[in-house]
Design a protein around this motif. Structure first.
Motif, PDB file in Angstrom:
ATOM      1  N   ALA A 123       0.839  -1.199   0.000  1.00 37.81           N
ATOM      2  CA  ALA A 123       0.000   0.000   0.000  1.00 37.81           C
ATOM      3  C   ALA A 123       0.881   1.259   0.000  1.00 37.81           C
ATOM      4  N   LEU A 124       1.959   1.248   0.772  1.00 34.27           N
ATOM      5  CA  LEU A 124       2.875   2.384   0.806  1.00 34.27           C
ATOM      6  C   LEU A 124       3.563   2.549  -0.547  1.00 34.27           C
ATOM      7  N   ARG A 125       3.963   1.422  -1.153  1.00 35.35           N
ATOM      8  CA  ARG A 125       4.599   1.481  -2.485  1.00 35.35           C
ATOM      9  C   ARG A 125       3.615   2.034  -3.508  1.00 35.35           C
ATOM     10  N   ASP A 126       2.375   1.571  -3.450  1.00 33.39           N
ATOM     11  CA  ASP A 126       1.352   2.052  -4.386  1.00 33.39           C
ATOM     12  C   ASP A 126       1.157   3.569  -4.261  1.00 33.39           C
ATOM     13  N   ARG A 127       1.201   4.092  -3.057  1.00 30.34           N
ATOM     14  CA  ARG A 127       1.049   5.550  -2.858  1.00 30.34           C
ATOM     15  C   ARG A 127       2.231   6.308  -3.449  1.00 30.34           C
ATOM     16  N   LEU A 128       3.445   5.742  -3.304  1.00 32.71           N
ATOM     17  CA  LEU A 128       4.623   6.385  -3.895  1.00 32.71           C
ATOM     18  C   LEU A 128       4.546   6.353  -5.421  1.00 32.71           C
ATOM     19  N   VAL A 129       4.057   5.254  -5.980  1.00 30.38           N
ATOM     20  CA  VAL A 129       3.907   5.150  -7.444  1.00 30.38           C
ATOM     21  C   VAL A 129       2.883   6.178  -7.918  1.00 30.38           C
ATOM     22  N   GLU A 130       1.762   6.334  -7.196  1.00 24.93           N
ATOM     23  CA  GLU A 130       0.755   7.353  -7.541  1.00 24.93           C
ATOM     24  C   GLU A 130       1.377   8.748  -7.530  1.00 24.93           C
ATOM     25  N   ILE A 142       9.168   2.200 -12.915  1.00 25.08           N
ATOM     26  CA  ILE A 142       9.378   2.221 -11.468  1.00 25.08           C
ATOM     27  C   ILE A 142      10.387   1.135 -11.100  1.00 25.08           C
ATOM     28  N   SER A 143      11.357   1.520 -10.249  1.00 25.45           N
ATOM     29  CA  SER A 143      12.314   0.557  -9.683  1.00 25.45           C
ATOM     30  C   SER A 143      12.320   0.759  -8.173  1.00 25.45           C
ATOM     31  N   ASP A 144      12.471  -0.330  -7.439  1.00 29.83           N
ATOM     32  CA  ASP A 144      12.536  -0.234  -5.977  1.00 29.83           C
ATOM     33  C   ASP A 144      13.967   0.090  -5.536  1.00 29.83           C
ATOM     34  N   LEU A 145      14.063   0.899  -4.483  1.00 27.72           N
ATOM     35  CA  LEU A 145      15.360   1.204  -3.873  1.00 27.72           C
ATOM     36  C   LEU A 145      15.630   0.208  -2.748  1.00 27.72           C
ATOM     37  N   PRO A 146      16.872  -0.250  -2.594  1.00 33.87           N
ATOM     38  CA  PRO A 146      17.156  -1.244  -1.561  1.00 33.87           C
ATOM     39  C   PRO A 146      16.873  -0.737  -0.141  1.00 33.87           C
ATOM     40  N   GLU A 147      17.070   0.562   0.119  1.00 34.22           N
ATOM     41  CA  GLU A 147      16.833   1.106   1.472  1.00 34.22           C
ATOM     42  C   GLU A 147      15.377   1.478   1.696  1.00 34.22           C
ATOM     43  N   ASP A 155      10.407   9.818 -19.871  1.00 35.69           N
ATOM     44  CA  ASP A 155      10.806  10.823 -20.858  1.00 35.69           C
ATOM     45  C   ASP A 155      11.980  11.694 -20.366  1.00 35.69           C
ATOM     46  N   HIS A 156      13.069  11.095 -20.091  1.00 36.20           N
ATOM     47  CA  HIS A 156      14.289  11.784 -19.658  1.00 36.20           C
ATOM     48  C   HIS A 156      14.153  12.499 -18.307  1.00 36.20           C
ATOM     49  N   ALA A 157      13.158  12.174 -17.542  1.00 35.73           N
ATOM     50  CA  ALA A 157      12.998  12.728 -16.193  1.00 35.73           C
ATOM     51  C   ALA A 157      13.215  11.604 -15.193  1.00 35.73           C
ATOM     52  N   LEU A 158      13.782  11.939 -14.094  1.00 37.53           N
ATOM     53  CA  LEU A 158      14.072  10.962 -13.051  1.00 37.53           C
ATOM     54  C   LEU A 158      13.644  11.564 -11.708  1.00 37.53           C
ATOM     55  N   ALA A 159      12.964  10.782 -10.909  1.00 39.55           N
ATOM     56  CA  ALA A 159      12.562  11.224  -9.574  1.00 39.55           C
ATOM     57  C   ALA A 159      12.789  10.079  -8.607  1.00 39.55           C
ATOM     58  N   THR A 160      13.314  10.408  -7.464  1.00 39.71           N
ATOM     59  CA  THR A 160      13.572   9.415  -6.426  1.00 39.71           C
ATOM     60  C   THR A 160      12.634   9.696  -5.259  1.00 39.71           C
ATOM     61  N   TYR A 161      11.973   8.656  -4.795  1.00 44.37           N
ATOM     62  CA  TYR A 161      11.052   8.766  -3.664  1.00 44.37           C
ATOM     63  C   TYR A 161      11.553   7.814  -2.587  1.00 44.37           C
ATOM     64  N   ARG A 162      12.444   8.341  -1.743  1.00 47.79           N
ATOM     65  CA  ARG A 162      13.046   7.528  -0.680  1.00 47.79           C
ATOM     66  C   ARG A 162      12.227   7.664   0.593  1.00 47.79           C
ATOM     67  N   ALA A 164      13.476   8.094   3.461  1.00 45.36           N
ATOM     68  CA  ALA A 164      14.061   9.198   4.234  1.00 45.36           C
ATOM     69  C   ALA A 164      13.436  10.528   3.817  1.00 45.36           C
ATOM     70  N   ASP A 165      13.198  10.691   2.485  1.00 42.49           N
ATOM     71  CA  ASP A 165      12.542  11.916   2.018  1.00 42.49           C
ATOM     72  C   ASP A 165      11.105  11.982   2.501  1.00 42.49           C
ATOM     73  N   LEU A 166      10.453  10.829   2.487  1.00 40.97           N
ATOM     74  CA  LEU A 166       9.079  10.763   2.972  1.00 40.97           C
ATOM     75  C   LEU A 166       9.030  11.128   4.463  1.00 40.97           C
ATOM     76  N   ALA A 167      10.022  10.671   5.223  1.00 39.41           N
ATOM     77  CA  ALA A 167      10.096  11.016   6.652  1.00 39.41           C
ATOM     78  C   ALA A 167      10.231  12.536   6.812  1.00 39.41           C
ATOM     79  N   ASP A 168      11.074  13.161   5.968  1.00 39.90           N
ATOM     80  CA  ASP A 168      11.219  14.621   6.014  1.00 39.90           C
ATOM     81  C   ASP A 168       9.898  15.310   5.716  1.00 39.90           C
ATOM     82  N   GLN A 169       9.140  14.773   4.735  1.00 40.50           N
ATOM     83  CA  GLN A 169       7.839  15.368   4.403  1.00 40.50           C
ATOM     84  C   GLN A 169       6.867  15.248   5.570  1.00 40.50           C
ATOM     85  N   VAL A 170       6.912  14.105   6.239  1.00 38.79           N
ATOM     86  CA  VAL A 170       6.033  13.916   7.395  1.00 38.79           C
ATOM     87  C   VAL A 170       6.388  14.943   8.475  1.00 38.79           C
ATOM     88  N   ILE A 171       7.681  15.119   8.734  1.00 33.15           N
ATOM     89  CA  ILE A 171       8.121  16.085   9.749  1.00 33.15           C
ATOM     90  C   ILE A 171       7.714  17.497   9.329  1.00 33.15           C
TER      91      ILE A 171
END
Length: 184
Positions: A123-130, A142-147, A155-162, A164-171
């Motif tokens: 469910a958490l992965r699905d929200r990140l994909v959305e 979409i590729s999963d990160l090991p951490e 189309d030549h764009a790259l975005a990382t959804y870690r 740790a970044d999600l934790a920063d957003q929550v804070i």
């Protein structure tokens, strides 16, 4: 050889000579005494004047030194208080930073547990994909990160959804609630 006459008369006695000069002598002595008294009085007055001036100057110098010392002491007190306030503020900020880091690590640990749990991880992965599709468009790889988290490319764009970044957003989302922790 010629003969010389030697007078054998005795000089007049001082009493005999002084009698006609006595008034002159007395007048001269009186004048000398008056002059000596006047000089002594003048010297005494000059002494007193100089002592009074010296005491006044010493009082002014002491007062100026005291005032300068008080100014220096006040300046030192102000500087010491400012340093103490800066140290206290630095201590408070360091403690706030430590508490915030601790909170961020705790949120990240909990998100990692959710990510690794079979029931909540998908469910958490699905929200990140959305979120990635909303940011980059519907056609994303979409590729999963090991951490924990995902990498999205489109189309030549790259975005990382870690996580740790999600934790920063929550804070960050806590905003005023988090600020309330630091104020009485």
């Amino acid at each position: 050889m010629s003969e010389q006459t030697i007078s054998t008369t005795t000089p007049p006695t001082s009493g005999a000579v002084s009698e006609p000069l006595q008034p002159l002598r007395a007048a001269l002595l009186a004048a000398a005494e008056r002059h000596a008294r006047a000089e002594t009085t003048q010297a005494d007055q000059e002494y007193e004047r100089r002592v009074t001036e010296a005491r006044g100057e010493a009082d002014r110098l002491r007062a100026a030194a005291r005032a300068e010392g008080e100014r220096d002491a006040e300046q030192l007190r102000v500087e010491q208080r400012a340093r103490a306030r800066r140290r206290a503020r630095a201590t408070v900020l360091a403690e706030q930073r430590r508490a915030l880091d601790e909170l961020r690590h705790e949120v990240e640990r909990r998100l990692t547990r959710l990510w690794n749990d079979q029931a909540t991880g998908s469910a958490l992965r699905d929200r990140l994909v959305e979120t990635a599709r909303a940011d980059l468009g519907e056609k994303v790889d979409i590729s999963d990160l090991p951490e924990g988290g995902i990498v999205a490319t489109a189309d030549h764009a790259l975005a990382t959804y870690r996580l740790a970044d999600l934790a920063d957003q929550v804070i960050d989302a806590l905003g005023a609630e988090l600020t309330g922790l630091w104020t009485p």
